[in-house]
Design an enzyme around this catalytic site. Structure first.
Site, PDB file in Angstrom:
ATOM      1  N   GLU A 193      -8.302  -5.855   4.710  1.00  0.00           N
ATOM      2  CA  GLU A 193      -8.113  -5.504   3.298  1.00  0.00           C
ATOM      3  C   GLU A 193      -6.877  -6.183   2.714  1.00  0.00           C
ATOM      4  O   GLU A 193      -6.875  -6.585   1.551  1.00  0.00           O
ATOM      5  CB  GLU A 193      -8.017  -3.983   3.159  1.00  0.00           C
TER       6      GLU A 193
ATOM      7  N   ARG B 218      -2.444  -2.287  -3.573  1.00  0.00           N
ATOM      8  CA  ARG B 218      -3.687  -1.537  -3.390  1.00  0.00           C
ATOM      9  C   ARG B 218      -3.618  -0.319  -4.308  1.00  0.00           C
ATOM     10  O   ARG B 218      -2.678   0.466  -4.253  1.00  0.00           O
ATOM     11  CB  ARG B 218      -3.811  -1.081  -1.942  1.00  0.00           C
TER      12      ARG B 218
ATOM     13  N   ARG C 247     -13.097  14.685   7.159  1.00  0.00           N
ATOM     14  CA  ARG C 247     -13.842  15.062   5.940  1.00  0.00           C
ATOM     15  C   ARG C 247     -15.284  15.395   6.293  1.00  0.00           C
ATOM     16  O   ARG C 247     -15.876  14.770   7.175  1.00  0.00           O
ATOM     17  CB  ARG C 247     -13.833  13.916   4.922  1.00  0.00           C
TER      18      ARG C 247
ATOM     19  N   ASN D 138       0.882  -1.169   0.000  1.00  0.00           N
ATOM     20  CA  ASN D 138       0.000   0.000   0.000  1.00  0.00           C
ATOM     21  C   ASN D 138       0.918   1.217   0.000  1.00  0.00           C
ATOM     22  O   ASN D 138       1.480   1.586   1.025  1.00  0.00           O
ATOM     23  CB  ASN D 138      -0.885  -0.032   1.246  1.00  0.00           C
TER      24      ASN D 138
ATOM     25  N   HIS E 288     -13.287   2.162  -0.622  1.00  0.00           N
ATOM     26  CA  HIS E 288     -13.288   1.116   0.418  1.00  0.00           C
ATOM     27  C   HIS E 288     -13.847  -0.204  -0.126  1.00  0.00           C
ATOM     28  O   HIS E 288     -14.311  -1.046   0.650  1.00  0.00           O
ATOM     29  CB  HIS E 288     -14.168   1.492   1.637  1.00  0.00           C
TER      30      HIS E 288
END
Ligand code: AMP
Length: 401
Positions: free
Chosen positions: A385, A90, A240, A7, A179
């Site tokens: 993940e 990823r 956010r 990642n 996601h």
């Protein structure tokens, strides 16, 4: 198979080496502050921990450092790079082209580069990771696993914004969702837990972490999701804003003289739990402060839970029937009051939390926290993940043989 998961962010590289036969993590690490005066290397293999400040000028050097650690006598689980079967990356944005993970070749690299305009903060560093990995391990199969691909089943009337249609045709402006790897992973796990084929399972999966999104899954496929063209849309998040009236941004620019870079910073970095509480983006701190009676921390908590509830309600109508609501990620897996508060007062809709089970669940395992008379199951499922990326990579590599 031994699969290396990468990642790669703008100033960091996270990695895990996973044995897909046992699902064990053989080692993992994080190289941070790449390109800064002092980079930080953190690597663990079982109980062995290596931590050091080092000079890592760029991603290419980060990969070289990672490889030496992977093969280190004390900290490394492998003796040579031959022990790695493949690398899974990823990648945040796969645009409309990738509805599945894919073996990386020149065309895929160009497509990821093209999609950088849709994810300017994420795709370029993801690509740097891919290129550094190919440089270090040119003979290994390299696979891209996209955050967006699970959501490519969302139908046009859901993904199209109410803007002139040419904006979609000419500029690709539409809902993409993010996601996806996590939503897909917990969906597979939920179907297994419910003992139903995934393609007959309807779910609402709530990935509640620092970034947060909810997905409506109809017959095993993503039907709608709360994030949109970018990861700013939808739920309130750590920093956010989530959903706001877009005209607020015009007002900020035209009437209050904020610049576009400032506005971008506000909605991405200074809003959400942090912006409302004026205190922290960490839900643990928000809960504690809120319980101490702090008005703004409580407001941030209430807004967070209200939006989760609102999206769950909307998605129940969107997909008709729901087998289970799934909570996952940092907040979803760990925050008792968020789960309780988001589902409060929904008894009439067949959603009843068993407070005892909700408060006493064992960390790290799938737990059903619904009451015996809850029509809809409520599951807490730890996301993984990296394991999902490893499994997708393994499937592609096996098909090559
Ligand atoms: P993630 O992005 O999935 O790593 O999740 C990060 C978020 O999870 C942060 O807001 C943390 O505060 C939150 N989190 C982690 N552990 C807990 C906990 N025990 N209670 C509440 N929130 C938690």
């Amino acid at each position: 198979m031994k699969i290396l998961i990468i990642n790669s962010g703008s100033s960091s590289v996270k990695y895990q080496l996973i044995n897909t036969s046992t699902n064990n993590v053989l080692c993992k690490g994080l190289i941070e502050k790449i390109g800064e005066d002092e980079s930080f290397v953190h690597h663990t293999k079982e109980k062995e921990i290596y931590e050091n400040k080092e000079e890592i000028p760029d991603h290419s050097n980060a990969f070289k450092r990672m490889v030496t650690l992977l093969m280190d006598q004390k900290y490394g689980p492998i003796h040579s790079l031959n022990d790695i079967d493949a690398v899974g990356h990823r990648v945040v944005h796969g645009g409309e082209k990738y509805s599945e993970s894919i073996l990386i070749n020149e065309d895929v690299i160009n497509e990821i580069r093209k999609d950088s305009k849709l994810a300017p903060l994420h795709n370029p560093p993801n690509l740097k990771g891919i290129l550094s990995s190919i440089e270090m391990m040119p003979d290994k199969p390299q696979v891209a696993v996209f955050d967006t691909s699970f959501h490519q089943t969302i139908p046009p009337h859901v993904y199209t914004y109410g803007l002139p249609y040419d904006f979609y045709k000419n500029y690709g402006i539409r809902k993409y969702g993010f996601h996806g790897t996590s939503h897909k992973y917990v969906a597979i796990k939920a179907a297994e837990f419910l003992n139903k084929p995934l393609e007959n399972t309807n779910l609402i999966t709530c990935h509640l972490g620092n970034g947060a999104s909810i997905t409506a899954i109809k017959e095993g496929r993503s039907y709608d999701t709360s994030m949109g063209f970018t990861p700013v849309e939808g739920l309130l998040m750590g920093t956010r804003s989530g959903d706001i009236d877009p005209a607020i941004l015009i007002y900020l620019e035209n009437d209050l003289n904020y610049s576009m870079p400032q506005i971008n910073n506000i909605i991405n970095k200074n809003s959400g739990l942090l912006g409302i509480s004026g205190y922290s983006n960490d839900m643990r701190k928000i809960v504690k402060k809120s319980e101490e009676g702090d008005f703004r921390a409580k407001l941030a908590f209430d807004i967070f839970c209200y939006r989760v509830k609102k999206y769950i309600g909307a998605y129940m109508f969107a997909i008709g029937t729901v087998d289970a609501i799934v909570f996952t990620a940092g907040i979803g897996e760990n925050c008792i009051p968020v789960r309780e508060s988001s589902l409060k007062g929904l008894e009439e809709f067949g959603i009843i939390v068993d407070k005892n089970k909700n408060r006493n669940l064992e960390k790290g395992i799938i737990t059903d926290i619904s009451a015996f008379n809850s029509k809809i199951r409520i599951l807490v499922i730890p996301t993984n993940e990296e394991l999902m990326i490893a499994k997708e990579t393994e499937t592609i590599v096996k098909n090559l043989k």
